[in-house]
Design an enzyme around this catalytic site. Structure first.
Site, PDB file in Angstrom:
ATOM      1  N   SER A 143       0.959  -0.952   0.171  1.00  0.00           N
ATOM      2  CA  SER A 143       0.016   0.051  -0.070  1.00  0.00           C
ATOM      3  C   SER A 143       0.879   1.325   0.038  1.00  0.00           C
ATOM      4  CB  SER A 143      -0.958  -0.046   1.470  1.00  0.00           C
ATOM      5  OG  SER A 143      -1.605   1.169   1.440  1.00  0.00           O
ATOM      6  N   TYR A 156      -1.906  -1.240  10.776  1.00  0.00           N
ATOM      7  CA  TYR A 156      -2.222  -1.569   9.242  1.00  0.00           C
ATOM      8  C   TYR A 156      -1.122  -0.870   8.408  1.00  0.00           C
ATOM      9  CZ  TYR A 156      -3.695  -1.372   4.419  1.00  0.00           C
ATOM     10  OH  TYR A 156      -4.057  -1.571   3.236  1.00  0.00           O
TER      11      TYR A 156
HETATM   12  N1  LIG Z   1      -8.647  -0.462  -0.656  1.00  0.00           N
HETATM   13  C1  LIG Z   1      -7.867   0.016  -0.852  1.00  0.00           C
HETATM   14  O1  LIG Z   1      -7.746   1.448  -0.632  1.00  0.00           O
HETATM   15  C2  LIG Z   1      -6.304  -0.486  -0.456  1.00  0.00           C
HETATM   16  C3  LIG Z   1      -5.069   0.363  -0.623  1.00  0.00           C
HETATM   17  C4  LIG Z   1      -3.920  -0.023  -0.772  1.00  0.00           C
HETATM   18  C5  LIG Z   1      -3.814  -1.565  -0.465  1.00  0.00           C
HETATM   19  N2  LIG Z   1      -5.078  -2.445  -0.238  1.00  0.00           N
HETATM   20  C6  LIG Z   1      -4.714  -3.746  -0.026  1.00  0.00           C
HETATM   21  O2  LIG Z   1      -5.200  -4.564  -1.023  1.00  0.00           O
HETATM   22  C7  LIG Z   1      -5.463  -5.997  -0.686  1.00  0.00           C
HETATM   23  C8  LIG Z   1      -7.025  -6.174  -1.078  1.00  0.00           C
HETATM   24  O3  LIG Z   1      -7.796  -5.480  -0.428  1.00  0.00           O
HETATM   25  P1  LIG Z   1      -9.170  -4.732  -1.092  1.00  0.00           P
HETATM   26  O4  LIG Z   1      -8.824  -3.321  -1.081  1.00  0.00           O
HETATM   27  O5  LIG Z   1      -9.562  -5.542  -2.246  1.00  0.00           O
HETATM   28  O6  LIG Z   1     -10.079  -5.299   0.060  1.00  0.00           O
HETATM   29  P2  LIG Z   1     -11.364  -6.146   0.217  1.00  0.00           P
HETATM   30  O7  LIG Z   1     -12.453  -5.903  -0.805  1.00  0.00           O
HETATM   31  O8  LIG Z   1     -11.948  -5.815   1.609  1.00  0.00           O
HETATM   32  O9  LIG Z   1     -10.669  -7.749  -0.195  1.00  0.00           O
HETATM   33  C9  LIG Z   1      -9.859  -8.042   0.814  1.00  0.00           C
HETATM   34  C10 LIG Z   1     -10.109  -9.702   0.644  1.00  0.00           C
HETATM   35  O10 LIG Z   1      -9.195 -10.095   1.527  1.00  0.00           O
HETATM   36  C11 LIG Z   1      -9.918 -11.377   1.945  1.00  0.00           C
HETATM   37  N3  LIG Z   1      -9.478 -11.892   3.302  1.00  0.00           N
HETATM   38  C12 LIG Z   1      -9.788 -10.922   4.565  1.00  0.00           C
HETATM   39  N4  LIG Z   1      -9.615 -11.639   5.602  1.00  0.00           N
HETATM   40  C13 LIG Z   1      -9.155 -12.844   5.282  1.00  0.00           C
HETATM   41  C14 LIG Z   1      -8.799 -14.043   6.092  1.00  0.00           C
HETATM   42  N5  LIG Z   1      -8.600 -14.070   7.275  1.00  0.00           N
HETATM   43  N6  LIG Z   1      -8.372 -15.122   5.161  1.00  0.00           N
HETATM   44  C15 LIG Z   1      -8.311 -15.134   3.878  1.00  0.00           C
HETATM   45  N7  LIG Z   1      -8.625 -14.000   3.207  1.00  0.00           N
HETATM   46  C16 LIG Z   1      -9.170 -13.067   3.840  1.00  0.00           C
HETATM   47  C17 LIG Z   1     -11.273 -11.217   1.971  1.00  0.00           C
HETATM   48  O11 LIG Z   1     -11.790 -12.473   1.483  1.00  0.00           O
HETATM   49  P3  LIG Z   1     -12.853 -13.225   2.572  1.00  0.00           P
HETATM   50  O12 LIG Z   1     -13.630 -12.095   3.428  1.00  0.00           O
HETATM   51  O13 LIG Z   1     -13.859 -13.874   1.563  1.00  0.00           O
HETATM   52  O14 LIG Z   1     -12.198 -14.030   3.571  1.00  0.00           O
HETATM   53  C18 LIG Z   1     -11.417 -10.347   0.425  1.00  0.00           C
HETATM   54  O15 LIG Z   1     -11.307 -11.300  -0.696  1.00  0.00           O
HETATM   55  C19 LIG Z   1      -5.407  -5.662   0.850  1.00  0.00           C
HETATM   56  O16 LIG Z   1      -4.290  -6.306   1.312  1.00  0.00           O
HETATM   57  C20 LIG Z   1      -5.276  -4.157   1.166  1.00  0.00           C
HETATM   58  O17 LIG Z   1      -4.538  -4.242   2.386  1.00  0.00           O
HETATM   59  C21 LIG Z   1      -6.047  -1.963  -0.323  1.00  0.00           C
END
Ligand SMILES: NC(=O)c1ccc[n+]([C@@H]2O[C@H](COP(=O)([O-])OP(=O)(O)OC[C@H]3O[C@@H](n4cnc5c(N)ncnc54)[C@H](OP(=O)(O)O)[C@@H]3O)[C@@H](O)[C@H]2O)c1
Length: 275
Positions: A143, A156
């Site tokens: 991130s 985080y």
């Molecule tokens: N959105 C942002 O602004 C942003 C910015 C920078 C980086 N990121 C990073 O991008 C990545 C993806 O996030 P996103 O934005 O796509 O958010 P998201 O829509 O909330 O997706 C998160 C994913 O992680 C999975 N997950 C959560 N807890 C889990 C567990 N205990 N075991 C296995 N899988 C798990 C969820 O699947 P289940 O709930 O089905 O398990 C979901 O598929 C993350 O690492 C996040 O930190 C996000």
């Protein structure tokens, strides 16, 4: 077209967190450009999109060390019996939790470290022995929060700083092998992330971070392009790159204070939204 050709090298593609957001967008793109690959998704819930003809969902809570060890054995067997080809592993699962100690639930903070940090190192380390003979790429979604301390998202941001540095160092450790790594640093992205972090409305929908936000499809497109260009680190989009660059020029204490000012405002918005 170039990307289509590059992704043909992968016979098995493993992605964590394909059930929503960035992971889901990466799967949608990969099914199009690498339809022959065996696509394995690891998350608690089943993605409601196609994993292609050779896809399989592995239901697993990756913050559970025992469950991760078990699913790794299935994945290793799958890789060993797969047709010739490289392996792509995308460590994408992760979540944040907004607020400050001691108000925050410590169990959730520790689960975050388990998922965002321990699971990334554990899964990669367990699969590396079967990836090394074939070659491949290990992608980790970090991130822009990885570039400075992030008050109100303290744990985080620290998890993301860990995986960014870890991924870059691993890339050097693997020099001379056929395996490379890529750390992807997206800025604010429309996904389930903010809801999971405790926001009723994402900050960018309240006027914060305007112009920096991206869709998860855009982040997926940056990620796939970076894989095909064999990059080791990317920040998605020129605006996010500019901010991380200028941030890195300032003293860390000053950047932390500035960040606290911005992120404190989001906290107020969160509380307002929660009413
Ligand atoms: N959105 C942002 O602004 C942003 C910015 C920078 C980086 N990121 C990073 O991008 C990545 C993806 O996030 P996103 O934005 O796509 O958010 P998201 O829509 O909330 O997706 C998160 C994913 O992680 C999975 N997950 C959560 N807890 C889990 C567990 N205990 N075991 C296995 N899988 C798990 C969820 O699947 P289940 O709930 O089905 O398990 C979901 O598929 C993350 O690492 C996040 O930190 C996000």
């Amino acid at each position: 077209m170039k990307q289509f050709k590059y992704f043909k090298r992968f016979s098995v593609i493993i992605i964590t967190g394909g059930s929503s957001g960035i992971g889901c967008s990466i799967i949608k793109a990969i099914v199009n450009i690498a339809p022959e690959a065996q696509l394995c998704n690891l998350s608690r819930s089943n993605p409601d999109i196609s994993l292609g003809n050779n896809g399989q969902h592995y239901p697993v809570d990756l913050s559970d060390a025992q469950a991760l060890a078990e699913v790794s054995e299935s994945l290793k067997a799958r890789i060993e019996s797969a047709p010739e080809g490289e392996i792509l592993l995308v460590n994408n699962s992760g979540f944040g939790d907004y607020g400050r100690l001691p108000d925050l639930e410590i169990h959730k903070q520790l689960s975050m470290i388990d998922l965002n940090v321990r699971a990334v190192v554990d899964l990669s380390a367990r699969l590396l022995p079967v990836i090394l003979p074939r070659g491949g790429t290990i992608v980790t979604i970090a991130s822009t929060a990885a570039f400075q301390p992030t008050p109100f998202l303290a744990t985080y941001g620290a998890t993301k700083a860990f995986v960014r540095n870890w991924s870059l160092a691993l890339n050097e450790d693997l020099r001379g092998t056929q395996v490379r790594t890529l750390a992807v640093c997206p800025g604010p992205t429309h996904s389930n992330f903010f809801k999971a972090a405790g926001f009723e409305t994402p900050p960018m929908d309240q006027g914060a971070n305007q112009g920096l936000d991206m869709t998860s499809d855009q982040v997926a497109a940056y990620t796939l392009r970076a894989i095909s260009k064999e990059r080791s680190l990317i920040v998605t989009g020129w605006k996010n790159r500019l901010i991380t660059f200028f941030g890195s020029q300032l003293p860390l204490v000053a950047v932390t204070r500035i960040g606290a000012g911005i992120l404190r405002k989001m906290r107020l918005e969160k509380h307002k939204a929660a009413k």
